[in-house]
Design a protein around this motif. Structure first.
Motif, PDB file in Angstrom:
ATOM      1  N   TRP A 133       0.950  -1.348  -0.022  1.00  0.00           N
ATOM      2  CA  TRP A 133       0.141  -0.024   0.070  1.00  0.00           C
ATOM      3  C   TRP A 133       0.938   1.153  -0.076  1.00  0.00           C
ATOM      4  O   TRP A 133       0.568   2.148  -0.654  1.00  0.00           O
ATOM      5  N   GLN A 134       1.921   1.067   0.456  1.00  0.00           N
ATOM      6  CA  GLN A 134       2.985   2.129   0.801  1.00  0.00           C
ATOM      7  C   GLN A 134       3.364   2.419  -0.611  1.00  0.00           C
ATOM      8  O   GLN A 134       3.574   3.808  -0.957  1.00  0.00           O
ATOM      9  N   LYS A 135       3.546   1.664  -1.529  1.00  0.00           N
ATOM     10  CA  LYS A 135       4.110   1.853  -2.964  1.00  0.00           C
ATOM     11  C   LYS A 135       3.088   2.783  -3.619  1.00  0.00           C
ATOM     12  O   LYS A 135       3.453   3.401  -4.477  1.00  0.00           O
ATOM     13  N   GLN A 136       1.685   2.517  -3.411  1.00  0.00           N
ATOM     14  CA  GLN A 136       0.866   3.079  -4.056  1.00  0.00           C
ATOM     15  C   GLN A 136       0.719   4.618  -3.773  1.00  0.00           C
ATOM     16  O   GLN A 136       0.559   5.636  -4.356  1.00  0.00           O
ATOM     17  N   ARG A 158      -2.540   9.619 -13.143  1.00  0.00           N
ATOM     18  CA  ARG A 158      -1.561   8.659 -12.571  1.00  0.00           C
ATOM     19  C   ARG A 158      -2.086   8.564 -11.101  1.00  0.00           C
ATOM     20  O   ARG A 158      -1.921   7.347 -10.505  1.00  0.00           O
ATOM     21  N   ALA A 159      -2.162   9.748 -10.463  1.00  0.00           N
ATOM     22  CA  ALA A 159      -2.360   9.446  -8.957  1.00  0.00           C
ATOM     23  C   ALA A 159      -3.695   8.876  -8.578  1.00  0.00           C
ATOM     24  O   ALA A 159      -3.828   8.203  -7.561  1.00  0.00           O
ATOM     25  N   LYS A 160      -4.698   9.237  -9.650  1.00  0.00           N
ATOM     26  CA  LYS A 160      -6.251   8.738  -9.380  1.00  0.00           C
ATOM     27  C   LYS A 160      -6.003   7.274  -9.337  1.00  0.00           C
ATOM     28  O   LYS A 160      -6.464   6.427  -8.683  1.00  0.00           O
ATOM     29  N   LYS A 161      -5.180   6.562 -10.340  1.00  0.00           N
ATOM     30  CA  LYS A 161      -5.268   5.183 -10.403  1.00  0.00           C
ATOM     31  C   LYS A 161      -4.434   4.301  -9.473  1.00  0.00           C
ATOM     32  O   LYS A 161      -5.007   3.601  -8.799  1.00  0.00           O
ATOM     33  N   ALA A 162      -3.596   5.119  -8.852  1.00  0.00           N
ATOM     34  CA  ALA A 162      -2.929   4.903  -7.651  1.00  0.00           C
ATOM     35  C   ALA A 162      -3.998   4.573  -6.420  1.00  0.00           C
ATOM     36  O   ALA A 162      -3.693   3.657  -5.495  1.00  0.00           O
ATOM     37  N   LEU A 163      -4.484   5.528  -6.325  1.00  0.00           N
ATOM     38  CA  LEU A 163      -5.325   5.848  -5.210  1.00  0.00           C
ATOM     39  C   LEU A 163      -6.359   4.680  -5.505  1.00  0.00           C
ATOM     40  O   LEU A 163      -6.904   3.994  -4.353  1.00  0.00           O
ATOM     41  N   ILE A 164      -7.001   4.225  -6.623  1.00  0.00           N
ATOM     42  CA  ILE A 164      -7.897   3.176  -6.720  1.00  0.00           C
ATOM     43  C   ILE A 164      -7.065   2.057  -6.444  1.00  0.00           C
ATOM     44  O   ILE A 164      -8.216   1.155  -5.696  1.00  0.00           O
ATOM     45  N   ASP A 165      -6.115   1.878  -6.762  1.00  0.00           N
ATOM     46  CA  ASP A 165      -5.565   0.522  -6.566  1.00  0.00           C
ATOM     47  C   ASP A 165      -5.219   0.398  -5.235  1.00  0.00           C
ATOM     48  O   ASP A 165      -5.461  -0.828  -4.723  1.00  0.00           O
ATOM     49  N   LEU A 166      -5.006   1.612  -4.432  1.00  0.00           N
ATOM     50  CA  LEU A 166      -4.869   1.484  -3.010  1.00  0.00           C
ATOM     51  C   LEU A 166      -6.142   1.162  -2.260  1.00  0.00           C
ATOM     52  O   LEU A 166      -6.229   0.119  -1.506  1.00  0.00           O
ATOM     53  N   ALA A 167      -7.250   1.755  -2.916  1.00  0.00           N
ATOM     54  CA  ALA A 167      -8.463   1.540  -2.002  1.00  0.00           C
ATOM     55  C   ALA A 167      -9.153  -0.016  -2.120  1.00  0.00           C
ATOM     56  O   ALA A 167      -9.703  -0.551  -1.587  1.00  0.00           O
ATOM     57  N   ILE A 168      -8.930  -0.532  -3.506  1.00  0.00           N
ATOM     58  CA  ILE A 168      -9.140  -1.842  -3.944  1.00  0.00           C
ATOM     59  C   ILE A 168      -8.423  -2.700  -2.857  1.00  0.00           C
ATOM     60  O   ILE A 168      -8.850  -3.772  -2.480  1.00  0.00           O
ATOM     61  N   HIS A 315      -4.775   3.862   9.248  1.00  0.00           N
ATOM     62  CA  HIS A 315      -5.926   4.932   9.653  1.00  0.00           C
ATOM     63  C   HIS A 315      -5.789   6.112   9.001  1.00  0.00           C
ATOM     64  O   HIS A 315      -6.427   6.546   8.234  1.00  0.00           O
ATOM     65  N   GLU A 316      -4.504   6.602   9.212  1.00  0.00           N
ATOM     66  CA  GLU A 316      -4.134   7.757   8.689  1.00  0.00           C
ATOM     67  C   GLU A 316      -3.971   7.797   7.021  1.00  0.00           C
ATOM     68  O   GLU A 316      -4.223   8.712   6.325  1.00  0.00           O
ATOM     69  N   MET A 317      -3.492   6.695   6.537  1.00  0.00           N
ATOM     70  CA  MET A 317      -3.471   6.384   4.929  1.00  0.00           C
ATOM     71  C   MET A 317      -4.564   6.338   4.661  1.00  0.00           C
ATOM     72  O   MET A 317      -4.989   7.009   3.509  1.00  0.00           O
ATOM     73  N   VAL A 353       2.477  10.863   6.163  1.00  0.00           N
ATOM     74  CA  VAL A 353       2.050   9.183   6.260  1.00  0.00           C
ATOM     75  C   VAL A 353       3.180   8.545   5.839  1.00  0.00           C
ATOM     76  O   VAL A 353       3.342   7.433   6.472  1.00  0.00           O
ATOM     77  N   TYR A 354       3.578   8.663   4.498  1.00  0.00           N
ATOM     78  CA  TYR A 354       4.399   8.080   3.750  1.00  0.00           C
ATOM     79  C   TYR A 354       5.735   7.937   4.445  1.00  0.00           C
ATOM     80  O   TYR A 354       6.202   6.904   4.662  1.00  0.00           O
ATOM     81  N   ASP A 355       6.073   9.108   5.105  1.00  0.00           N
ATOM     82  CA  ASP A 355       7.568   8.948   5.517  1.00  0.00           C
ATOM     83  C   ASP A 355       7.309   8.222   6.944  1.00  0.00           C
ATOM     84  O   ASP A 355       8.471   7.488   7.223  1.00  0.00           O
ATOM     85  N   GLY A 356       6.175   8.208   7.604  1.00  0.00           N
ATOM     86  CA  GLY A 356       6.173   7.285   8.710  1.00  0.00           C
ATOM     87  C   GLY A 356       6.145   5.929   8.554  1.00  0.00           C
ATOM     88  O   GLY A 356       6.771   5.176   9.330  1.00  0.00           O
ATOM     89  N   LEU A 357       5.628   5.536   7.459  1.00  0.00           N
ATOM     90  CA  LEU A 357       5.595   3.951   6.997  1.00  0.00           C
ATOM     91  C   LEU A 357       6.870   3.611   6.686  1.00  0.00           C
ATOM     92  O   LEU A 357       7.463   2.568   6.902  1.00  0.00           O
ATOM     93  N   LYS A 358       7.631   4.520   5.626  1.00  0.00           N
ATOM     94  CA  LYS A 358       8.845   4.242   4.911  1.00  0.00           C
ATOM     95  C   LYS A 358       9.920   4.101   6.362  1.00  0.00           C
ATOM     96  O   LYS A 358      10.590   3.113   6.353  1.00  0.00           O
ATOM     97  N   ASN A 359       9.984   5.023   7.409  1.00  0.00           N
ATOM     98  CA  ASN A 359      10.891   4.944   8.269  1.00  0.00           C
ATOM     99  C   ASN A 359      10.467   3.869   9.417  1.00  0.00           C
ATOM    100  O   ASN A 359      11.516   3.406  10.352  1.00  0.00           O
ATOM    101  N   GLY A 360       9.136   3.493   9.447  1.00  0.00           N
ATOM    102  CA  GLY A 360       8.923   2.463  10.707  1.00  0.00           C
ATOM    103  C   GLY A 360       8.696   1.009  10.290  1.00  0.00           C
ATOM    104  O   GLY A 360       8.793   0.352  11.301  1.00  0.00           O
ATOM    105  N   LEU A 361       8.373   0.793   9.075  1.00  0.00           N
ATOM    106  CA  LEU A 361       7.869  -0.650   8.932  1.00  0.00           C
ATOM    107  C   LEU A 361       9.046  -1.518   8.929  1.00  0.00           C
ATOM    108  O   LEU A 361       8.967  -2.859   9.572  1.00  0.00           O
TER     109      LEU A 361
END
Length: 392
Positions: A133-136, A158-168, A315-317, A353-361
């Protein structure tokens, strides 16, 4: 199943020691034996005290930090510290491990810990899912941030497609919680570069091992870990020189930590309706049960009821992606300066949110892996010690 009970569980460490651990001390008559008993009691009481203090620290967290990656990492740190001290207790009392009823208590703990290994595998798989999900999110950020001038239609598509993929993907994962249809990766298998060819699509888990069957359920696994987990009787505490109490405490720590991980991280057939029962004599029961109640309350909130995981960053994502999606739907070209400013604001929120995931996962995954290996090592050493004792 017994209901949760913790009222009146505010007994001091002194009262706790007198009411339980010192029962064995009262049985000792010779000065030499009394010295030995006191030395062992100090070690056992120190373990109980550490568990209580550590869980008090965890329970004092603010609501906005509870179930964050940082908090989950602290939870795992507590588990690792308790596990190491418990391992030391077993090592210092090898001669007692194969004597009844201690042999039964130790073997039951080892059986529970094996079930915990499956949970660790499932959690690690869930962390990998969050990384997908972070990649999206990364695609959205690459499309919309640091653009010279206004963002064009192509970047928005491009952003819309990534958001749709994330939601799915997140929707599919929520459905996977109720239809158990995947297997989990094992820590026992080395992952090389070829594993990238086997990455699962969003929302669907694929197997790199047979460590967990297709009908494996996190909810059932937790139930199995907690099954028949009851405090030792007074005569058993005396008969085991207080060691049975340490095993019970570590079993409960294992039980709660695995439950909290399942609550936070996406995994197969999550279920949180697990009951915890600790009598008022256990000082660590107060903060543990307080955390259990707080996490359950979080799961009942309207916007969290059907979450694929209660991790704060998930939740934040979800919120940021939803807001960004709504904003993109309302954009018309050429984009106005006002809309362009709104997009930049949403992009900044998404970036946090992305930075939090990137640094924490990655650090979180390493801790789950470490917990897995510590459980394996403790079990192996314990069984070896019992085996040697049986042949002496």
């Amino acid at each position: 199943m017994p209901i949760t009970e913790y009222q009146g569980a505010s007994a001091s460490f002194t009262n706790f020691g007198r009411s339980l651990l010192s029962m064995r001390r009262d049985q000792v008559h010779s000065m030499e034996s009394a010295h030995e008993a006191t030395s062992q009691d100090i070690e056992l009481e120190a373990f109980q005290k550490q568990v209580a203090e550590r869980f008090n620290e965890l329970s004092n967290v603010d609501s906005d930090k509870l179930l964050s990656i940082q908090w989950i990492r602290k939870l795992l740190d507590v588990f690792l510290c308790c596990q190491e001290q418990f391992r030391s207790i077993l090592f210092n009392n090898v001669s007692n491990l194969n004597k009844a009823p201690m042999d039964r208590y130790v073997m039951e703990y080892f059986d529970r810990s094996v079930k915990g290994l499956d949970v660790c595998n499932a959690i690690r798989d869930g962390i990998e899912q969050i990384k997908q999900w972070q990649k999206q999110l990364e695609i959205v950020l690459c499309a919309l941030e640091n653009q010279r001038g206004s963002v064009g239609e192509g970047q928005f598509r491009r952003a819309k497609k990534a958001l749709i993929d994330l939601a799915i993907g997140m929707l599919d994962d929520k459905e996977a919680n109720t239809s158990v249809s995947h297997r989990n990766r094992s820590f026992g298998r080395n992952n090389n570069s070829n594993s990238n060819d086997h990455h699962r699509s969003l929302g669907h888990f694929r197997s790199l091992s047979w460590s967990v069957s297709r009908n494996w359920s996190a909810a059932r696994q937790l139930q199995a870990i907690g099954n028949n987990l009851t405090a030792p009787k007074n005569n058993e505490i005396v008969a085991t020189n207080g060691l049975a109490l340490a095993v019970f405490t570590m079993s409960y720590v294992l039980y709660f930590v695995m439950w909290a991980l399942v609550a936070a991280i996406p995994c197969q057939d999550r279920g949180l309706q697990t009951h915890f029962y600790v009598t008022r004599q256990f000082v660590w029961g107060v903060p543990l049960l307080s955390l259990h109640e707080r996490i359950l309350e979080e799961s009942k909130k309207r916007d969290r009821r059907n979450a694929c995981g209660l991790l704060k960053e998930i939740h934040e994502m979800e919120k940021c992606a939803h807001h960004m999606n709504e904003l993109i739907d309302g954009v018309h070209f050429p984009i106005t300066e006002e809309k362009d400013g709104e997009v930049k604001q949403r992009v900044n929120e998404l970036g946090i949110v992305y930075d939090g995931l990137k640094n924490g996962l990655d650090p979180l995954e390493r801790q789950v892996r470490e917990a897995f290996h510590r459980i394996v090592r403790s079990r192996t050493e314990g069984l070896d010690s019992i085996g040697r004792g049986n042949h002496e």
